[in-house]
Each structure stands twice: as structure tokens, then as C-alpha cells.
Enzyme design. Structure first.
Site, short mmCIF file in Angstrom:
data_model
loop_
_atom_site.label_atom_id
_atom_site.label_comp_id
_atom_site.label_asym_id
_atom_site.label_seq_id
_atom_site.Cartn_x
_atom_site.Cartn_y
_atom_site.Cartn_z
N ILE A 84 0.57 -0.96 0.43
CA ILE A 84 0.24 0.14 0.30
C ILE A 84 0.51 1.21 0.00
O ILE A 84 1.97 1.61 0.81
CB ILE A 84 -1.18 0.22 1.28
N CYS A 85 0.03 1.98 -0.68
CA CYS A 85 1.39 3.23 -0.91
C CYS A 85 0.97 4.46 -0.34
O CYS A 85 -0.57 5.07 -0.64
CB CYS A 85 1.59 4.12 -2.31
N LEU A 86 0.87 4.94 1.13
CA LEU A 86 -0.20 5.47 2.24
C LEU A 86 1.42 6.09 2.91
O LEU A 86 1.70 5.67 3.91
CB LEU A 86 -1.17 5.24 2.86
#
Length: 151
Positions: A84-86
């Protein structure tokens, strides 16, 4: 020791007062957790149940947990391995992780990201349809949800 008591507290809170649409539990050891996020209403993920793996590092809460989707999801900020890109999942200076955040906050942030993708910071560059052909994106995301996350 601090990590174990904090995790125990967080898991207890997650079981008694979970955020809406989120469940989290221990998967054997204290540092190996599983979570489920229900796809939000009025999103292409509606009615889907998404499983996540949470690995809590030794240095937690000074280091963020490693969280990834186990259920395939069609999303510009989540890759095929479930990463996840967060920003809250990364340490500063590139990330926004702070020890005051907790697993409940992270899962809520992921749930929000599912409802509101960030097309300007994609992890899956081929899912640019979100920006340029939203109808096609919504169609694909619904298909994946039915195929992989349907009950």
C-alpha cells in the site's frame, strides 16, 4: 515490554470498539495480525471483504507496522503484491508515521484510501484510468471486488 502492552491494549480496543467496517485479530503471535476491511458504500469495493496482513516490528510504535492486502484489489495505490502506498505507513522524512498513531488509525486510513484513491501518487502506474477514464476504472474495480472479495 512496552510494545507488548501497547499491542494488547490496541487489540483489546479494536475488539470492543472497532472502527465501522473494520475487524482486527491476532494470528498466532502478538506481532502477526490479520484484519478485514469491508468495502465502503458507494465505492466500487462495496460489499467486498478485504483481508490484510499486519506485521508489527520490534521497534513498534517507533516504526510503523507493515500492512499489505491479502485479497487482490484493483486500486492505483495498491500493487499486485498487496503493498500500500500511504504516507502514514512510512517513516519520516518521506512518510508521516508518528508513534502517536495506532493500528486502528492505520486501518481507518487504508479504508479511506480505498474510498478516495490518490491518483497523483500511484503504485500501479497502469491503473491511470482512475484519472483519465473513471468509468473503466470503476468497472474493473467492481469486477475484481466480485471476483476476489465477494462473500
Amino acid at each position: 515490554m512496552q510494545r507488548a502492552s501497547r499491542l494488547t491494549r490496541e487489540l483489546s480496543l479494536l475488539s470492543t470498539e472497532p472502527p465501522p467496517g473494520i475487524t482486527c485479530w491476532q494470528n498466532g503471535q502478538l506481532d502477526d495480525l490479520r484484519a478485514q476491511i469491508l468495502g465502503g458504500a458507494d465505492t466500487p469495493y462495496e460489499k467486498g471483504i478485504f483481508n490484510l496482513e499486519i506485521i508489527v516490528p520490534e521497534r513498534y510504535p517507533f516504526e510503523p507496522p507493515k500492512i499489505r492486502f491479502l485479497t487482490p484489489i484493483y486500486h492505483p495505490n495498491i500493487d499486485s503484491a498487496g503493498r500500500i502506498c500511504l504516507d502514514v505507513l512510512k517513516l519520516p522524512p518521506k512518510g508521516a508515521w508518528r508513534p502517536s498513531l495506532n493500528i486502528s488509525t492505520l486501518l481507518t486510513s487504508i479504508q479511506l484510501l480505498m474510498a478516495e484513491p490518490n491518483p497523483d501518487d500511484p503504485l500501479m502506474a497502469d491503473i491511470v484510468q482512475y484519472k483519465y477514464n473513471k468509468q473503466l476504472f470503476l468497472l474493473n474495480a467492481r469486477e475484481w471486488t466480485e471476483k476476489y472479495a465477494g462473500q
